[in-house]
Structure formats: C-alpha cells, structure tokens
Design an enzyme around this catalytic site. Structure first.
Site, PDB file in Angstrom:
ATOM      1  CG  ASP A   1      16.190 -25.296  32.125  1.00 27.25           C
ATOM      2  OD1 ASP A   1      16.519 -24.629  31.125  1.00 27.25           O
ATOM      3  OD2 ASP A   1      17.004 -25.879  32.851  1.00 27.25           O
TER       4      ASP A   1
ATOM      5  CD  GLU B   1      23.801 -19.704  27.089  1.00 28.01           C
ATOM      6  OE1 GLU B   1      24.912 -19.990  27.554  1.00 28.01           O
ATOM      7  OE2 GLU B   1      22.753 -20.241  27.468  1.00 28.01           O
TER       8      GLU B   1
ATOM      9  CE  LYS C   1      20.629 -18.984  30.019  1.00 36.22           C
ATOM     10  NZ  LYS C   1      20.043 -20.350  29.974  1.00 36.22           N
TER      11      LYS C   1
ATOM     12  CB  THR D   1      24.013 -18.773  32.100  1.00 32.71           C
ATOM     13  OG1 THR D   1      23.753 -20.164  32.268  1.00 32.71           O
ATOM     14  CG2 THR D   1      24.957 -18.569  30.926  1.00 32.71           C
TER      15      THR D   1
ATOM     16  CG  PHE E   1      24.225 -23.990  36.081  1.00 30.35           C
ATOM     17  CD1 PHE E   1      23.412 -22.885  35.939  1.00 30.35           C
ATOM     18  CD2 PHE E   1      24.684 -24.619  34.936  1.00 30.35           C
ATOM     19  CE1 PHE E   1      23.066 -22.401  34.684  1.00 30.35           C
ATOM     20  CE2 PHE E   1      24.345 -24.155  33.672  1.00 30.35           C
ATOM     21  CZ  PHE E   1      23.529 -23.045  33.546  1.00 30.35           C
TER      22      PHE E   1
END
Length: 321
Positions: free
Chosen positions: A18, A97, A133, A157, A179
C-alpha cells in the site's frame, strides 16, 4: 530456519504493498501494489519522483486541448506513470484510482477508467494487470458493472459496510477493499474506548463478516483488507483473499517471528448456518447505508479527502506549467 510472519502470511494471503514509493515495493516483494491520490501526492512531493511529474507535463502539452483538459490529461499520465513503474517491480497488478470527484458520476467514472486503461495499453500493459479503483457509492458500483463487462477490472474502495460489499459483488467487481483501520477510528471516537483485542476490533469484525458472507454465497469478487492501524489487525485477517499493507507494517511483520495462524477459511465460511442472503436494489442500498452512521460518515469523508489531494496534485502541476 523459521519463516518470519510476513513470509508465513504470504502463504495464505496475497500480500499487496500500500504505497506509491518504488523502493519500498522492491524491499518487500509483494504480489500487487495499490495507489491512491494521497499516496501519489506524498510521492510526487519527493525529489526522486520529480522526473515522472516533468515527463507527464511534457507529454501532456503535446496532446493539446484547453487548460482544464491539459490538467486532466497530465494527472492521468502521472497516475499511470507511477503505475507503470510499479508494474516493473511487482509480478501481479497495480490499482489506479479514478478521480474521487467522479464518485457520483457513472458516465464520468466510466470515461475516466477507459482513459486510464488506454494509457496503460498504449504503454504495452494488458488491462489484466490493472485494477481501476472506484468509490463504493451506488454510482461507483453501477460504473463497475459496465466496466467489468468490457474487461476493465475494478477495485472498489472506500468500503465500510456489508451492503456496499454486496452491491459490489452483484456488480461482479473484481475486488473490494474494506477499510479496516478507518472503521476502528470511527468507533474509537464515537464510543470513547480502545479496542486492544483484535478479535473485537470493529474493522476486523466487519471484514470477517464480509468474507464469510461472500464465501457462503459463492461470490467471485475477492476481498482485500486495507487501511490498517496495527499489525494485530492484519494477522487477525490472515487467510483473507488479499491484504494491502503499508511499508511500516510490512517491515514489522518481516522482522517478527512466531506462528501465523489462518483466521479466515472459505470452507468454514460455507458451513456457517447463521448467514442469510440479503436482497439488494438501489433503494435498499441507500437506506441501509443511511442507517449505518459509521459507513456513511467514513465514505463521504474518504471521498472529500481523496478529492482534496487531487486538488493538491493539480496545484503541484500548475506550478510547473
């Protein structure tokens, strides 16, 4: 020689880095890597990545268009350029993303995803190695459904609840990223208490429930736990399809000895008797999300944060124009 905890984890879960920083990815040898506007912004401000910014600006200027179009084109190129460098390091996939400001724009999200994929393909990268994403709004889910039909694989996400996860599975999204840490943050603040036992950690509990539901229902969408606050959360989700882990926790796990036990198992999930199927349409999705204060607040907060970091990136680029 005993394997460290990171190596043991890799035997049961696909480990994803990440970060947007290349040296960190090289160090821990993950299968995949994820990026987001915040990570790209952090990397873009460092001297060692300035050449990527400059090359994207030079390339963008050659494409023509209005100032607004130029800025958008350059940002797309920056995101893809980071992704291309990451794909030189990892054997698997990179996640890139879509602009968070498109989180409620189905058409806009689809067009942006196609643009990003076209840039990757122009550079010789198969779309199979890229995950787009999208925020797990209803509009993001609708966009994912159409993109998956085109062979553009999506990583959903800003996901904080089972209804969001079910919507993504019904859309046949490739991957979801619940998350964990941000869920924990909300409950710690709302309840004014600490969660020292990872089994009781609200983020861990949420991802475990999603995992068991998915495996019980036979959904093909994979689950990638994300946004961790400590290594105990990570180890409590050992066995999850994927886990995306920040460099500081990759280092901690790599330097730690001890047995890592598998906590999530698809066969055990299938055998659970207390999981019932939940039907979902747009009205029910919006109602269930509205009823979940944590998921609602963290979703919109996350969109605002990623959107703000896009604006910061735009400012960074404008300073070079």
């Amino acid at each position: 020689m005993n394997k460290n905890k990171l190596d043991q984890l890799k035997q049961m879960t696909v480990v994803v880095a990440d970060t947007g920083e290349f040296e960190e990815i090289k160090k821990y040898k993950p299968t995949d890597a994820t990026t987001n506007p915040s990570l790209i912004l952090a990397a873009a401000n460092k001297p060692e990545y300035q050449s990527i910014i400059q090359e994207a600006i030079s390339w963008g200027k050659k494409q023509g268009g209005s100032k607004k179009e130029l800025l958008s084109t350059i940002l797309d190129k920056i995101f893809v350029s980071f992704g291309l460098e990451i794909l030189k390091i990892v054997p698997g996939r990179v996640s890139t993303e879509v602009d968070a400001r498109l989180s409620f724009d189905v058409k806009g999200s689809i067009l942006k995803a196609r643009k990003l994929i076209s840039l990757y393909e122009h550079a010789g990268i198969s779309r199979k190695r890229v995950l787009i994403k999208l925020a797990s709004t209803w509009e993001g889910i609708k966009a994912a459904k159409e993109l998956e039909k085109e062979g553009i694989h999506c990583n959903m996400t800003l996901l904080f609840s089972l209804p969001q996860a079910i919507g993504c599975a019904l859309a046949k999204a490739t991957l979801i990223s619940p998350f964990v840490g941000r869920i924990l943050d909300w409950y710690k603040k709302a309840e004014g208490k600490e969660y020292n036992n990872p089994l009781e950690d609200p983020g861990v509990v949420s991802v475990t429930a999603i995992y068991n539901y998915y495996k019980k229902m036979g959904y093909s969408t994979q689950i990638m736990g994300a946004s961790f606050r400590n290594s105990a959360e990570i180890l409590e989700l050992a066995g999850c399809d994927l886990l995306t882990i920040a460099p500081k926790f990759l280092e901690e796990l790599q330097n730690s000895q001890g047995i890592v036990e598998r906590k999530l198992d698809p066969q055990q999930a299938k055998e659970k008797k207390n999981i019932k199927k939940i039907s979902l349409n747009e009205k029910k999705f919006r109602l269930l999300l509205c009823e979940d204060a944590m998921a609602t607040e963290k979703l919109y907060e996350g969109i605002r944060k990623f959107a703000a970091d896009i604006v910061h990136l735009e400012t960074l680029v404008k300073n070079f124009l």
